[in-house]
Design an enzyme around this catalytic site. Structure first.
Site, PDB file in Angstrom:
ATOM      1  N   LYS A 181     -13.653   5.431   4.713  1.00  0.00           N
ATOM      2  CA  LYS A 181     -13.404   4.032   5.049  1.00  0.00           C
ATOM      3  C   LYS A 181     -12.604   3.933   6.353  1.00  0.00           C
ATOM      4  O   LYS A 181     -11.886   4.857   6.704  1.00  0.00           O
ATOM      5  CB  LYS A 181     -12.685   3.318   3.902  1.00  0.00           C
ATOM      6  CG  LYS A 181     -11.184   3.378   3.935  1.00  0.00           C
ATOM      7  CD  LYS A 181     -10.596   2.443   2.903  1.00  0.00           C
ATOM      8  CE  LYS A 181      -9.081   2.337   3.087  1.00  0.00           C
ATOM      9  NZ  LYS A 181      -8.686   1.512   4.217  1.00  0.00           N
ATOM     10  N   LYS A 209      -6.245   1.890   9.079  1.00  0.00           N
ATOM     11  CA  LYS A 209      -5.369   1.746  10.236  1.00  0.00           C
ATOM     12  C   LYS A 209      -4.487   2.960  10.435  1.00  0.00           C
ATOM     13  O   LYS A 209      -3.938   3.150  11.510  1.00  0.00           O
ATOM     14  CB  LYS A 209      -4.566   0.448  10.159  1.00  0.00           C
ATOM     15  CG  LYS A 209      -3.639   0.285   8.987  1.00  0.00           C
ATOM     16  CD  LYS A 209      -2.873  -1.031   9.123  1.00  0.00           C
ATOM     17  CE  LYS A 209      -2.820  -1.811   7.831  1.00  0.00           C
ATOM     18  NZ  LYS A 209      -2.228  -1.067   6.697  1.00  0.00           N
ATOM     19  N   LYS A 263      -3.719  10.389  -0.337  1.00  0.00           N
ATOM     20  CA  LYS A 263      -2.781  10.364   0.793  1.00  0.00           C
ATOM     21  C   LYS A 263      -1.830  11.545   0.763  1.00  0.00           C
ATOM     22  O   LYS A 263      -1.299  11.942   1.797  1.00  0.00           O
ATOM     23  CB  LYS A 263      -1.973   9.065   0.794  1.00  0.00           C
ATOM     24  CG  LYS A 263      -2.795   7.881   1.242  1.00  0.00           C
ATOM     25  CD  LYS A 263      -1.918   6.724   1.701  1.00  0.00           C
ATOM     26  CE  LYS A 263      -2.800   5.614   2.210  1.00  0.00           C
ATOM     27  NZ  LYS A 263      -2.067   4.451   2.663  1.00  0.00           N
TER      28      LYS A 263
HETATM   29  P1  ATP Z   1      -3.808   2.599   5.366  1.00  0.00           P
HETATM   30  O1  ATP Z   1      -4.666   3.603   6.070  1.00  0.00           O
HETATM   31  O2  ATP Z   1      -2.382   2.684   5.756  1.00  0.00           O
HETATM   32  O3  ATP Z   1      -3.994   2.592   3.881  1.00  0.00           O
HETATM   33  P2  ATP Z   1      -5.539   0.340   5.494  1.00  0.00           P
HETATM   34  O4  ATP Z   1      -6.325   0.060   6.718  1.00  0.00           O
HETATM   35  O5  ATP Z   1      -6.241   0.960   4.343  1.00  0.00           O
HETATM   36  O6  ATP Z   1      -4.289   1.186   5.928  1.00  0.00           O
HETATM   37  P3  ATP Z   1      -4.014  -1.401   3.768  1.00  0.00           P
HETATM   38  O7  ATP Z   1      -2.683  -1.874   4.238  1.00  0.00           O
HETATM   39  O8  ATP Z   1      -4.079  -0.272   2.793  1.00  0.00           O
HETATM   40  O9  ATP Z   1      -4.881  -1.038   5.069  1.00  0.00           O
HETATM   41  O10 ATP Z   1      -4.812  -2.628   3.188  1.00  0.00           O
HETATM   42  C1  ATP Z   1      -4.719  -3.935   3.719  1.00  0.00           C
HETATM   43  C2  ATP Z   1      -5.886  -4.732   3.190  1.00  0.00           C
HETATM   44  O11 ATP Z   1      -7.064  -4.370   3.901  1.00  0.00           O
HETATM   45  C3  ATP Z   1      -6.198  -4.475   1.725  1.00  0.00           C
HETATM   46  O12 ATP Z   1      -6.613  -5.684   1.125  1.00  0.00           O
HETATM   47  C4  ATP Z   1      -7.318  -3.478   1.782  1.00  0.00           C
HETATM   48  O13 ATP Z   1      -8.109  -3.489   0.620  1.00  0.00           O
HETATM   49  C5  ATP Z   1      -8.072  -3.964   2.994  1.00  0.00           C
HETATM   50  N1  ATP Z   1      -8.803  -2.891   3.639  1.00  0.00           N
HETATM   51  C6  ATP Z   1      -8.282  -1.770   4.160  1.00  0.00           C
HETATM   52  N2  ATP Z   1      -9.231  -1.010   4.716  1.00  0.00           N
HETATM   53  C7  ATP Z   1     -10.395  -1.665   4.535  1.00  0.00           C
HETATM   54  C8  ATP Z   1     -11.753  -1.394   4.888  1.00  0.00           C
HETATM   55  N3  ATP Z   1     -12.089  -0.282   5.555  1.00  0.00           N
HETATM   56  N4  ATP Z   1     -12.705  -2.297   4.560  1.00  0.00           N
HETATM   57  C9  ATP Z   1     -12.363  -3.421   3.909  1.00  0.00           C
HETATM   58  N5  ATP Z   1     -11.118  -3.737   3.534  1.00  0.00           N
HETATM   59  C10 ATP Z   1     -10.126  -2.875   3.844  1.00  0.00           C
HETATM   60 MG    MG Z   2      -5.188   1.473   2.511  1.00  0.00          MG
END
Ligand code: ATP
Ligand code: MG
Length: 324
Positions: free
Chosen positions: A189, A192, A108
């Site tokens: 991956k 969000k 990041k």
């Molecule tokens: P950011 O980009 O801000 O890291 P994120 O989409 O990765 O956002 P997180 O807040 O980091 O979301 O994670 C929230 C939950 O969703 C965690 O349990 C994480 O492991 C899960 N998660 C995030 N992205 C994925 C994905 N692409 N597939 C499966 N699980 C995910």
């Molecule tokens: Mg994340």
């Protein structure tokens, strides 16, 4: 298995990846802890209005899933000041070297000029989230596993230095769908914090969801087969369909093997729209009644404080603070 804890950061709108890898696996059981990790939401630059809208969206989804029922709790992290305080205590027993090894900080931080100190230290905040609640297991996607390992190390170190104050938690990584990938770039991956057509949002309308699936990248060849190396796009769609419909990847692949990519994408889009329809409708209904969201979050705050405040006191006592 004991009670479990999951936080989700308001760093963007809720994605289908979040739903498959996290939210849909969460259950309302006595003692389970769910929170909007808003303190984590300011580790990278943010806009106050947008942050507030993300917090409300995530809260609405957690509540729509009923995660504040059956004796489990849903709250907003910053409503419980013990989190910020516990983070400081853990920063002071953490080591620079172990924090520098966190791959999420490296990834990041890599394309940014000025990286906040908070982005570097946030694993201590996350460790505090977990340790304040004395949970046994933490369900996480692959991307968060390293942070739970760090939490274990910090807990073991604190227990060694100050006596048994913390429960040492286990990470629990779901098998299928643990890592949903971007529909536009299956090498990455779905996240969000990345807003493009490769990211499907849980609360966007059905037609927008369909359109994103129809423009998903596919691979060479024309058979729908599971091969993450040679066919990352198709394999990602197979994983999404399997996870959402509770079938095996083989079952889905057998069904669409010769259907052609277009028909397969249409089918996955329908699975995505249908299996998320109810939570989408309930979350949007809740969003039209903000007072109800606030009320339910406040119940969660009280439940969280009943656990977190005594734990923080116990830890400070063991560490040698003079308690008021
Ligand atoms: P950011 O980009 O801000 O890291 P994120 O989409 O990765 O956002 P997180 O807040 O980091 O979301 O994670 C929230 C939950 O969703 C965690 O349990 C994480 O492991 C899960 N998660 C995030 N992205 C994925 C994905 N692409 N597939 C499966 N699980 C995910
Ligand atoms: Mg994340």
């Amino acid at each position: 298995m004991g009670k479990s804890l999951s936080f989700i950061t308001p760093s963007g709108r809720v994605t289908l990846g979040n739903y498959i890898g996290a939210l849909s696996q969460w259950t309302a059981e006595p003692g389970n802890v769910y929170a909007v990790a808003d303190l984590h939401g300011i580790t990278t630059p943010w806009n106050p209005e947008t942050l507030r809208s993300y917090i409300i969206e995530i809260a609405s989804v957690l509540l729509a899933l009923g995660l504040d029922q059956q004796g489990s709790m849903v709250y907003v992290q910053s409503h419980v000041p013990a989190h910020a305080e516990m983070a400081w205590l853990l920063e002071c027993i953490g080591h620079m070297g172990e924090f520098q090894r966190m791959t999420q900080f490296k990834s990041k931080g890599k394309d940014r000029g000025d990286v906040s100190v908070g982005l570097f230290t946030y694993p201590a905040l996350m460790a505090g989230d977990i340790l304040l609640h004395d949970v046994d297991s933490v369900p996480v996607g692959e991307d968060q596993k390293q942070h739970v390992e760090l939490t274990r190390d910090l807990a073991l170190r604190a227990n060694h230095l100050f006596g048994p104050v913390f429960t040492v938690p286990q990470p629990r990584v779901p098998g299928i769908g643990a890592r949903v990938r971007s529909l536009k770039n299956p090498a990455e991956k779905m996240s969000k914090s990345v807003i493009d057509d490769g990211t499907v949002l849980l609360l966007e309308d059905a037609d927008a969801i369909r359109r994103k699936f129809m423009t998903a990248v596919t691979d060479s060849g024309r058979e729908v087969t599971y091969d993450p190396e040679a066919k990352p796009g198709i394999s990602n769609l197979l994983e999404i369909a399997a996870a959402l419909s509770h079938q095996s990847i083989e079952q889905i692949a057998a069904q669409y093997q010769n259907a052609g990519y277009g028909a397969f994408k249409r089918a996955v889009a329908e699975i995505a729209v249908e299996t998320t329809r109810r939570v989408r409708q309930e979350a949007l209904t809740l969003q039209s009644d903000p007072a109800e969201i606030v009320r339910r979050l406040d119940t969660g705050r009280r439940m969280a404080e009943a656990v977190a405040n005594p734990k923080l006191r116990q830890v400070k006592q063991a560490m040698g603070f003079l308690l008021p």
